[in-house]
Design an enzyme around this catalytic site. Structure first.
Site, PDB file in Angstrom:
ATOM      1  N   ILE A   6      32.346  46.890  39.738  1.00  0.00           N
ATOM      2  CA  ILE A   6      32.686  47.406  38.409  1.00  0.00           C
ATOM      3  C   ILE A   6      34.114  47.947  38.345  1.00  0.00           C
ATOM      4  CG2 ILE A   6      31.847  49.768  38.812  1.00  0.00           C
ATOM      5  CD1 ILE A   6      30.720  49.681  35.915  1.00  0.00           C
TER       6      ILE A   6
ATOM      7  N   GLY B 226      36.734  46.529  39.636  1.00  0.00           N
ATOM      8  CA  GLY B 226      37.697  45.439  39.683  1.00  0.00           C
ATOM      9  C   GLY B 226      38.109  44.968  38.303  1.00  0.00           C
TER      10      GLY B 226
ATOM     11  N   LEU C 188      29.608  40.817  40.810  1.00  0.00           N
ATOM     12  CA  LEU C 188      31.037  40.501  40.844  1.00  0.00           C
ATOM     13  C   LEU C 188      31.717  41.023  42.107  1.00  0.00           C
ATOM     14  CD1 LEU C 188      31.925  41.503  37.143  1.00  0.00           C
ATOM     15  CD2 LEU C 188      30.782  39.443  37.985  1.00  0.00           C
TER      16      LEU C 188
ATOM     17  N   ALA D  33      32.886  41.541  45.872  1.00  0.00           N
ATOM     18  CA  ALA D  33      33.133  40.608  46.983  1.00  0.00           C
ATOM     19  C   ALA D  33      34.439  40.963  47.667  1.00  0.00           C
ATOM     20  CB  ALA D  33      33.221  39.167  46.456  1.00  0.00           C
TER      21      ALA D  33
ATOM     22  N   SER E 143      37.461  39.265  47.741  1.00  0.00           N
ATOM     23  CA  SER E 143      37.793  38.193  46.808  1.00  0.00           C
ATOM     24  C   SER E 143      39.174  37.577  46.996  1.00  0.00           C
ATOM     25  CB  SER E 143      37.675  38.707  45.365  1.00  0.00           C
ATOM     26  OG  SER E 143      38.512  39.831  45.166  1.00  0.00           O
TER      27      SER E 143
ATOM     28  N   SER F  47      32.953  30.513  42.173  1.00  0.00           N
ATOM     29  CA  SER F  47      34.406  30.319  42.114  1.00  0.00           C
ATOM     30  C   SER F  47      34.791  28.855  42.140  1.00  0.00           C
ATOM     31  CB  SER F  47      35.058  31.026  43.306  1.00  0.00           C
ATOM     32  OG  SER F  47      36.419  30.675  43.437  1.00  0.00           O
TER      33      SER F  47
ATOM     34  N   GLU G 169      37.151  27.789  43.710  1.00  0.00           N
ATOM     35  CA  GLU G 169      37.592  27.505  45.075  1.00  0.00           C
ATOM     36  C   GLU G 169      36.541  26.705  45.851  1.00  0.00           C
ATOM     37  OE1 GLU G 169      40.409  28.192  46.914  1.00  0.00           O
ATOM     38  OE2 GLU G 169      41.465  28.950  45.150  1.00  0.00           O
TER      39      GLU G 169
ATOM     40  N   TYR H 121      36.540  32.183  52.242  1.00  0.00           N
ATOM     41  CA  TYR H 121      36.108  32.739  50.956  1.00  0.00           C
ATOM     42  C   TYR H 121      35.288  31.705  50.181  1.00  0.00           C
ATOM     43  CZ  TYR H 121      36.453  34.005  46.013  1.00  0.00           C
ATOM     44  OH  TYR H 121      36.167  34.278  44.697  1.00  0.00           O
TER      45      TYR H 121
ATOM     46  N   LYS I  97      31.336  31.845  49.058  1.00  0.00           N
ATOM     47  CA  LYS I  97      30.926  31.689  47.663  1.00  0.00           C
ATOM     48  C   LYS I  97      29.943  30.533  47.507  1.00  0.00           C
ATOM     49  CE  LYS I  97      32.954  34.796  45.015  1.00  0.00           C
ATOM     50  NZ  LYS I  97      32.178  35.728  44.165  1.00  0.00           N
TER      51      LYS I  97
ATOM     52  N   HIS J 160      41.273  33.406  36.526  1.00  0.00           N
ATOM     53  CA  HIS J 160      41.407  34.166  35.280  1.00  0.00           C
ATOM     54  C   HIS J 160      42.140  35.466  35.588  1.00  0.00           C
ATOM     55  CE1 HIS J 160      37.500  34.780  37.179  1.00  0.00           C
ATOM     56  NE2 HIS J 160      37.489  36.011  36.699  1.00  0.00           N
TER      57      HIS J 160
ATOM     58  N   ARG K 178      44.713  42.494  36.903  1.00  0.00           N
ATOM     59  CA  ARG K 178      44.582  41.701  38.113  1.00  0.00           C
ATOM     60  C   ARG K 178      45.135  42.485  39.302  1.00  0.00           C
ATOM     61  NH1 ARG K 178      41.537  37.983  40.657  1.00  0.00           N
ATOM     62  NH2 ARG K 178      42.335  35.846  40.455  1.00  0.00           N
TER      63      ARG K 178
END
Length: 352
Positions: free
Chosen positions: A14, A16, A90, A92, A94, A135, A137, A158, A162, A188, A193
Site C-alpha cells: 500500500i 508503493g 501489489l 513485491a 519489484s 507483469s 516482464e 523478477y 512473477k 506504468h 514512481r
C-alpha cells in the site's frame, strides 16, 4: 433503518506507487481500506500520509497493519482479523535489475507471497476476491505485441517469480473455484514512481541538472523498448478486474512502444536541454539478460472491462517532468498539469 456496509479491501504494498493510488481510488468509492506495511526504523508512508486519518477517529476508513508477506502466520492473522471482501496483492521486490543481485529473496517476496495469500484465502472459506499484480516482464523474449495468448519467456529472476505467482493464481482459480485474477500490467509510471526506476530516474535527474545540483545523468541500455502508461489509470483497471462477473487474466497497456532513448530525448527537450550533453552510459546499469521490446495487445481488456488509456507516452513525460521540476523548487511549463485537468474531469487522487 437500512444502511449499506462498506466493502473491505486489503492491499499489500500500500505504500508503493500503485498501492497508494489504489487506496485513494477505493476510498473514493466508499471502501474501508486496510494495508499491510513492514515495520521499519524510519517512516515509509510518505505516499499515503495525505489520506491517513488517526484510526481512533470515527471518520477513519483506512487502517494499516504491520506484517510481512514472507510470513504465512502473519498473513493468516491479518486476513482472519480484517475479513476483507477483496485482496490486491501489489507487494513485491519489484525492481528487475536488483532481482539479479538478490534472486532468492525476489523469489520469496515476489513469487511465494502469492501462494501464502491464496492459501490463506482458501482456508478462510470467505469467498474473498483476489487480484495478483502480474507483469509484462513475464513475456520476456517473446516478440511483440503481447496478449493473454502470448507464450511467456521470462528473462530475469523478477519475471520468473512473477510467472510462478501467475500460475499459482490460475491453479487456485481452476482447482478451488476461487475468484482469483491476474492483471498483466505493462510499465506504468507517475510522479510517485520509485526514484530508482528508469522513468523517474530520468525526470528527477533532469530536475537536478536544471537546479544546478548535478551535471550528468548516468544510464544503462537506452535501446530497450517499453509500453509506458499512467499509473492512476492502471489501478482503476485493477478494480475493474475484481468487479468483472468472472475471474481471468487481463493484459493492460497502451499499445505503444517507445525506447528509453526516446523517453530521455522527450524529457530533456521538454526541459529545454540537449540530452547528449548530460547523459553518460554506465555499464553497471545493464542487465545480464535484457527484454528488448514490450507492446501490449490490450484488446481483451477493452472488450471485457471497457478500459482504455487516456494518457499516452508524450503526455506521461510532461506529467512526470512537471512534478519533479516542482519538487526541485523549479517552475514547470505546466503542460502536464493541463493534460490531467483536461483528461480527468473527476480526478480522485490527491497530491503527488
Amino acid at each position: 433503518m437500512w444502511w449499506s456496509i462498506p466493502k473491505k479491501a486489503l492491499i499489500t504494498g500500500i505504500t508503493g506507487q500503485d498501492g497508494s493510488y489504489l487506496a485513494e481510488l477505493l476510498l473514493s468509492k466508499g471502501y474501508e481500506v486496510h494495508g499491510i506495511i513492514r515495520r521499519a526504523s524510519t517512516f515509509n508512508t510518505s505516499r499515503i500520509d495525505h489520506i491517513y486519518v488517526d484510526p481512533h477517529d470515527p471518520a477513519a476508513r483506512m487502517f494499516l497493519h504491520y506484517g510481512d508477506i514472507s510470513d504465512s502466520e502473519q498473513i493468516n492473522g491479518i486476513i482472519y482479523n480484517v475479513k476483507p471482501d477483496e485482496i490486491y496483492h501489489l507487494g513485491a521486490q519489484s525492481h528487475v535489475r536488483v532481482s539479479f543481485d538478490i534472486p532468492e529473496y525476489t523469489g520469496n517476496a515476489t513469487g511465494l507471497s502469492a501462494t501464502r495469500l491464496l492459501e490463506a484465502i482458501r482456508r478462510s472459506g470467505n469467498g474473498i476476491k483476489y487480484y495478483q499484480a502480474s507483469s509484462s516482464e513475464m513475456f520476456g523474449a517473446s516478440p511483440p505485441p503481447q496478449s493473454e495468448a502470448t507464450p511467456f519467456r521470462p528473462r530475469s529472476p523478477y519475471a520468473c517469480a512473477k510467472l510462478y505467482a501467475y500460475w499459482m493464481v490460475a491453479n487456485y482459480r481452476e482447482g478451488y473455484n476461487m475468484f482469483a485474477s491476474n492483471g498483466i500490467l505493462f510499465n506504468h509510471e507517475s510522479p510517485r514512481r520509485g526514484e530508482t526506476f528508469v522513468t523517474r530516474k530520468v525526470t528527477r535527474g533532469i530536475s537536478k541538472i536544471l537546479a544546478k545540483k548535478d551535471q550528468y545523468l548516468y544510464m544503462g541500455n537506452l535501446d530497450a523498448k517499453r509500453d509506458w502508461g499512467f499509473a492512476p489509470e492502471y489501478v482503476e483497471c485493477m478494480w475493474k478486474i475484481l468487479q468483472n462477473d468472472l475471474p481471468g487474466d487481463f493484459v493492460i497497456g497502451t499499445g505503444e512502444s517507445h525506447s528509453v532513448r526516446e523517453f530521455v530525448e522527450k524529457a530533456f527537450s521538454y526541459a529545454g536541454l540537449d540530452w547528449s550533453e548530460h547523459v553518460r552510459i554506465d555499464p553497471k546499469y545493464f542487465r545480464p539478460t535484457e527484454v528488448e521490446d514490450l507492446i501490449a495487445d490490450a484488446s481483451r481488456s477493452k472488450r471485457v472491462l471497457g478500459w482504455e488509456p487516456r494518457v499516452k507516452f508524450d503526455d506521461l513525460v510532461k506529467i512526470m517532468m512537471d512534478a519533479d521540476m516542482r519538487a526541485s523548487g523549479l517552475e514547470p511549463a505546466g503542460e502536464g498539469d493541463r493534460i490531467i485537468e483536461k483528461k480527468f474531469e473527476n480526478k480522485w487522487w490527491g497530491c503527488d
